[in-house]
Design a protein around this motif. Structure first.
Motif, PDB file in Angstrom:
ATOM      1  N   GLY A 101     -15.677   9.551  -2.237  1.00  0.00           N
ATOM      2  CA  GLY A 101     -15.841   8.910  -3.534  1.00  0.00           C
ATOM      3  C   GLY A 101     -15.077   7.596  -3.592  1.00  0.00           C
ATOM      4  N   VAL A 102     -15.070   6.970  -4.771  1.00  0.00           N
ATOM      5  CA  VAL A 102     -14.377   5.693  -4.960  1.00  0.00           C
ATOM      6  C   VAL A 102     -12.919   5.969  -5.318  1.00  0.00           C
ATOM      7  N   ILE A 103     -12.012   5.292  -4.611  1.00  0.00           N
ATOM      8  CA  ILE A 103     -10.577   5.459  -4.818  1.00  0.00           C
ATOM      9  C   ILE A 103      -9.995   4.113  -5.243  1.00  0.00           C
ATOM     10  N   THR A 104      -9.290   4.107  -6.372  1.00  0.00           N
ATOM     11  CA  THR A 104      -8.623   2.901  -6.847  1.00  0.00           C
ATOM     12  C   THR A 104      -7.155   2.953  -6.460  1.00  0.00           C
ATOM     13  N   CYS A 105      -6.712   1.963  -5.723  1.00  0.00           N
ATOM     14  CA  CYS A 105      -5.325   1.879  -5.256  1.00  0.00           C
ATOM     15  C   CYS A 105      -4.606   0.756  -5.999  1.00  0.00           C
ATOM     16  N   VAL A 106      -3.444   1.058  -6.510  1.00  0.00           N
ATOM     17  CA  VAL A 106      -2.582   0.052  -7.134  1.00  0.00           C
ATOM     18  C   VAL A 106      -1.617  -0.454  -6.068  1.00  0.00           C
ATOM     19  N   ILE A 107      -1.572  -1.771  -5.901  1.00  0.00           N
ATOM     20  CA  ILE A 107      -0.823  -2.378  -4.805  1.00  0.00           C
ATOM     21  C   ILE A 107       0.388  -3.124  -5.335  1.00  0.00           C
ATOM     22  N   GLU A 108       1.513  -2.939  -4.658  1.00  0.00           N
ATOM     23  CA  GLU A 108       2.713  -3.735  -4.920  1.00  0.00           C
ATOM     24  C   GLU A 108       3.095  -4.436  -3.622  1.00  0.00           C
TER      25      GLU A 108
END
Length: 295
Positions: A101-108
């Protein structure tokens, strides 16, 4: 045909620790068998291939391969691919199309070669079958039956996209003593890719709550330094005893291999119901190059 790739160490900010990963970019021209053979060539626990997404609002599509099999989802390739794309684009959120599925990653962004990514699990963990009895588990791991289990934790089988046998042991000293006996391994652990995640509490260690080791001969691996998909499955096991609201746990893996890694796990419960599971970790670039596949 030349293909660029990036090498990272994942679930760490220190080079030459964590779990190594190869990220092959602009891989749209590759067939499935070519990706599998390239993954075997790198011979890392996983290699990820980045392709154009099907939906314009998404950042990329990715395919994940061990040296022997393709996986629908895996944590350290997701973190590593997101960090590569985030460092390159300077975006703070990356949407990856994975087979699960679609995975949303928050990046720092930490520095120009290092970043941190966290993401919500696309599928919450669920029980995936019956575990073996304690004696068979102990013999397969080179332990005694009394070494298995702690504080209500018993062997179980969970999946958040990839099936893992979860085996709790009494202490970090027992975890260090694990010596898998590969004879009859697939008969003791027949489900999925015969993958076993052995874990314990670490009450005397600052900075982490649990420690784990992962063994996956069915994926073409021996021991894996850091396994996000297994930590995702472990969320299901831990959620039963977690308090209501949101809780974060820190888990170390790879120390026994000389590849120390740190995985964060987020759990959110509404009453007794698990409503969110998340995985996070850092990754650092250690090298770049190109593959020459054909003259």
């Amino acid at each position: 045909m030349k293909l660029d790739y990036t090498l990272l160490d994942v679930f760490t900010t220190e080079r030459l620790s964590g779990n190594p990963l190869a990220v092959v970019t602009k891989a749209d021209g590759l067939h499935d068998d070519q990706m599998q053979r390239i993954a075997a060539e790198f011979n890392l626990s996983e290699t990820v291939f980045i392709k154009r997404p099907q939906a314009e609002r998404h950042t990329a599509a990715v395919r994940i391969f061990t040296p022997q099999v393709e996986l629908p989802f895996a944590g350290h390739p997701t973190v590593g691919a997101a960090v590569v794309l985030g460092l390159e684009s300077k975006m703070s959120a990356i949407r990856l199309e994975e087979p699960i599925g679609v995975i949303t990653c928050v990046i720092e962004r930490i520095d120009r070669r290092t970043g941190n990514a966290r993401f919500a699990l696309p599928h919450l963990p669920a029980p995936a079958g019956p575990p073996p009895d304690r004696l068979r588990v102990a013999l397969a791991l080179g332990l005694e039956p009394e070494d298995i289990g702690f504080a209500g934790h018993l062997p179980a089988v969970w999946s958040a996209g990839v099936v893992f046998y979860l085996v709790p042991v009494k202490s970090p000293s027992v975890l260090r003593r694990v010596r898998p006996d590969r004879r009859g391994w697939a008969e003791v652990f027949p489900l999925g890719h015969n993958s076993v995640y052995v874990y314990c509490e670490t009450p005397d260690e600052d900075g982490n709550d649990y420690a784990a080791r992962m063994f996956a001969p069915g994926m073409g691996l021996g021991e894996d330094p850091a396994t996000g998909a297994a930590a995702a499955a472990l969320i299901g096991q831990l959620a039963g005893n977690a308090p209501g609201g949101q809780t974060e746990y820190r888990l170390r893996q790879g120390l026994e291999m000389g590849r120390p890694s740190l995985i964060t796990m987020q759990i959110r419960k509404d009453g007794d119901t698990l409503t969110h599971g998340g995985i996070g970790g850092s990754a650092v670039v250690v090298g770049q190059g190109s593959l020459d596949l054909y003259d």
